[in-house]
Scaffold this motif. Sequence first.
Motif, PDB file in Angstrom:
ATOM      1  N   ALA A  62       0.815  -1.221   0.000  1.00  0.00           N
ATOM      2  CA  ALA A  62       0.000   0.000   0.000  1.00  0.00           C
ATOM      3  C   ALA A  62       0.843   1.263   0.000  1.00  0.00           C
ATOM      4  CB  ALA A  62      -0.931  -0.012   1.212  1.00  0.00           C
ATOM      5  N   GLU A  63       2.089   1.188  -0.476  1.00  0.00           N
ATOM      6  CA  GLU A  63       2.989   2.332  -0.369  1.00  0.00           C
ATOM      7  C   GLU A  63       2.458   3.590  -1.059  1.00  0.00           C
ATOM      8  OE1 GLU A  63       6.751   2.117  -2.310  1.00  0.00           O
ATOM      9  OE2 GLU A  63       6.030   0.851  -3.945  1.00  0.00           O
ATOM     10  N   ALA A  64       1.653   3.420  -2.095  1.00  0.00           N
ATOM     11  CA  ALA A  64       1.168   4.589  -2.848  1.00  0.00           C
ATOM     12  C   ALA A  64       0.232   5.461  -2.018  1.00  0.00           C
ATOM     13  CB  ALA A  64       0.466   4.127  -4.123  1.00  0.00           C
ATOM     14  N   PHE A  65      -0.460   4.871  -1.049  1.00  0.00           N
ATOM     15  CA  PHE A  65      -1.488   5.621  -0.317  1.00  0.00           C
ATOM     16  C   PHE A  65      -1.299   5.610   1.194  1.00  0.00           C
ATOM     17  CE2 PHE A  65      -3.471   3.446  -4.017  1.00  0.00           C
ATOM     18  CZ  PHE A  65      -3.677   4.567  -4.812  1.00  0.00           C
ATOM     19  N   ASN A  77       2.897  -9.235   4.832  1.00  0.00           N
ATOM     20  CA  ASN A  77       3.986  -9.693   3.957  1.00  0.00           C
ATOM     21  C   ASN A  77       4.119  -8.851   2.689  1.00  0.00           C
ATOM     22  OD1 ASN A  77       6.161 -11.448   3.525  1.00  0.00           O
ATOM     23  ND2 ASN A  77       4.928 -12.862   2.302  1.00  0.00           N
ATOM     24  N   SER A  78       4.061  -7.541   2.839  1.00  0.00           N
ATOM     25  CA  SER A  78       4.177  -6.648   1.685  1.00  0.00           C
ATOM     26  C   SER A  78       5.548  -6.777   1.035  1.00  0.00           C
ATOM     27  CB  SER A  78       3.969  -5.190   2.114  1.00  0.00           C
ATOM     28  OG  SER A  78       2.655  -4.979   2.582  1.00  0.00           O
ATOM     29  N   SER A  79       5.573  -6.633  -0.293  1.00  0.00           N
ATOM     30  CA  SER A  79       6.832  -6.716  -1.036  1.00  0.00           C
ATOM     31  C   SER A  79       7.277  -5.350  -1.557  1.00  0.00           C
ATOM     32  CB  SER A  79       6.689  -7.691  -2.207  1.00  0.00           C
ATOM     33  OG  SER A  79       5.640  -7.295  -3.079  1.00  0.00           O
ATOM     34  N   ASP A  80       6.516  -4.294  -1.268  1.00  0.00           N
ATOM     35  CA  ASP A  80       6.907  -2.951  -1.688  1.00  0.00           C
ATOM     36  C   ASP A  80       7.541  -2.224  -0.499  1.00  0.00           C
ATOM     37  OD1 ASP A  80       4.760  -2.395  -0.070  1.00  0.00           O
ATOM     38  OD2 ASP A  80       3.636  -1.252  -1.554  1.00  0.00           O
ATOM     39  N   LEU A 121       7.728   2.316   5.424  1.00  0.00           N
ATOM     40  CA  LEU A 121       6.836   3.407   5.812  1.00  0.00           C
ATOM     41  C   LEU A 121       6.267   3.153   7.208  1.00  0.00           C
ATOM     42  CD1 LEU A 121       4.885   3.994   2.457  1.00  0.00           C
ATOM     43  CD2 LEU A 121       6.945   5.139   3.287  1.00  0.00           C
ATOM     44  N   ILE A 122       5.891   1.914   7.471  1.00  0.00           N
ATOM     45  CA  ILE A 122       5.367   1.562   8.787  1.00  0.00           C
ATOM     46  C   ILE A 122       6.409   1.828   9.868  1.00  0.00           C
ATOM     47  CG2 ILE A 122       4.642  -0.391  10.237  1.00  0.00           C
ATOM     48  CD1 ILE A 122       3.271  -1.548   7.740  1.00  0.00           C
ATOM     49  N   GLN A 123       7.631   1.428   9.618  1.00  0.00           N
ATOM     50  CA  GLN A 123       8.704   1.649  10.583  1.00  0.00           C
ATOM     51  C   GLN A 123       8.911   3.138  10.843  1.00  0.00           C
ATOM     52  OE1 GLN A 123      10.354  -0.549  12.412  1.00  0.00           O
ATOM     53  NE2 GLN A 123      11.527   1.086  13.412  1.00  0.00           N
ATOM     54  N   ALA A 161      -6.066   0.476   4.044  1.00  0.00           N
ATOM     55  CA  ALA A 161      -4.791   1.178   3.922  1.00  0.00           C
ATOM     56  C   ALA A 161      -4.756   2.235   2.832  1.00  0.00           C
ATOM     57  CB  ALA A 161      -3.665   0.171   3.686  1.00  0.00           C
ATOM     58  N   ASP A 162      -5.787   2.313   2.001  1.00  0.00           N
ATOM     59  CA  ASP A 162      -5.811   3.323   0.936  1.00  0.00           C
ATOM     60  C   ASP A 162      -6.974   4.294   1.078  1.00  0.00           C
ATOM     61  OD1 ASP A 162      -7.738   1.474   0.361  1.00  0.00           O
ATOM     62  OD2 ASP A 162      -7.175   1.162  -1.723  1.00  0.00           O
TER      63      ASP A 162
END
Length: 330
Positions: A17-20, A44-47, A52-54, A94-95
Amino acid sequence: MMSQTQLISIIVPVYNAEAFLNETVQSILDQTYQNFELVLIDDNSSDRSPELIQAWQEKDSRVRSQRIEGGSAGLARNAGLDIARGDYILFVDADDLIRTDTLAGLYEPIKDKQSCFSMSKYTTERDLFEKRNSFGPNLEEAGELLAKLKLIQASGYPSFSPWGKLYSRDIFDEIRFPNFQIHEDTAVILPILDKAKKVVLVDKLDWYYRVNAGSLTQSKISEKNFAVFNKNQMQIAFAKEREPELLTYVYRLCLNENDFVSMNCLKDKSGISAKLFDELYQQNKLFSNKISGIRAAVYSSKIIYKTYSKLVGLIYSSDLLRGLAKKILT
């Protein structure tokens, strides 16, 4: 000033969900009701979502996270429920975006109460979300399950979605989402309503639901769409065991969900969508014979059903028509 003594756990399943994600998290952290924890469950996101969470955890002490390898939004929400510490639970995708006073508005009518939830309105139009807010008085229902079920299907509300609602924590003491790729939300709405002694509709536009390529209405038909049959089985089994008088209404709900999926099958036009359409058609013929009325005529032939499914597609393209269809078809 509103008391902010009760902790709200906001659970956000995150998958690529990195875009949003940053915009979503910021809309949550900007809440006027500040006594909350934000639980980000990384599936288990691959992006760049984990990075971003960290970063958000380092920036704000209210942000917590956990990484899982569940493979579905339902399991991610379950993981969040297992570690949530709040008196109330809110799910956010998440978006999506929420207004700064969303928590305050949903909390006020159910504060200090158990076995209840409140919900507010949503839109898929960004401009409308940014322009409009308050509308009218709240609506409440504390009666039978069927009355609560009909109430939450009011036009403009995210009827069966887990997001859009603030739940008292005890609602989820024994309820968890099934491990379905989709339809996991609808699968648990009946036990949630059964547990809720009161439901409150807050007539306020709080949620911007972002329609993207991964949404149910935009994505290609695949094996995951066959989960609709598992969802139907769960709803019917619940009604037979706990609320037999609700069974006819549940069959109508299943018909509506099947019709919605059939609409997307016709748009997709692939081999697997044709297979799914055929199976939905056969199940609908069976279900329609269990309810009274003339609806069975829709499923009397596949040609008629295809025409009807195309009409359903036109209905779902309009918020107004979709709201009217909820009332007419159920």
